[in-house]
Design a protein around this motif. Structure first.
Motif: not given
Length: 123
Positions: A5, A21, A35, A37, A44, A95-96, A98, A113, A115-116
């Motif tokens: 990301e 991402c 996404w 968060r 999450r 924010y992640y 996926t 996923w 790493q954020g």
């Protein structure tokens, strides 16, 4: 498979950010992208998703971001974006991204996923 990301940071209320991402590695097909968060002390939560078999573009949003955020995907680049406008302090979170994908045609889809990336909305 690796998801990376970018685009997070500090922004003032009312401002905008665009998250990206990109997935790399052995990828046969990507079904859905999304996404999530996670704010401190909270679970999450799903923010937005885009997906469907064959790289579809059907989108879905959390009620709290409808009309402000927009998710999009570039299948050629294995990349998903999140355009965030009219940001509010309550959007502050990690924010992640996926992706649900296959690494080979004969294997099942699996979830991967990133790493954020930190997004902070503050004056």
């Amino acid at each position: 498979v690796n998801l990376v990301e970018s685009g997070g940071g500090l922004v003032q209320p009312g401002g905008s950010l665009r998250l990206s991402c990109a997935a790399s590695g052995m990828i046969f097909n990507i079904n859905s992208m999304g996404w999530y968060r996670q704010a401190p002390g909270k679970e999450r939560d799903l923010v937005a998703s885009v997906g469907g078999t064959g790289g579809g573009t059907r989108t879905s949003y959390a009620d709290s971001v409808k009309g402000r955020f927009a998710i999009s995907r570039d299948n050629a680049k294995n990349t998903v974006y999140l355009q965030m406008n009219s940001l509010k302090p309550e959007d502050t979170a990690v924010y992640y991204c996926t992706m649900r994908l296959k690494i080979r045609f004969n294997l099942a889809y699996d979830d991967y996923w990133g790493q954020g990336t930190q997004v902070t909305v503050s004056s």
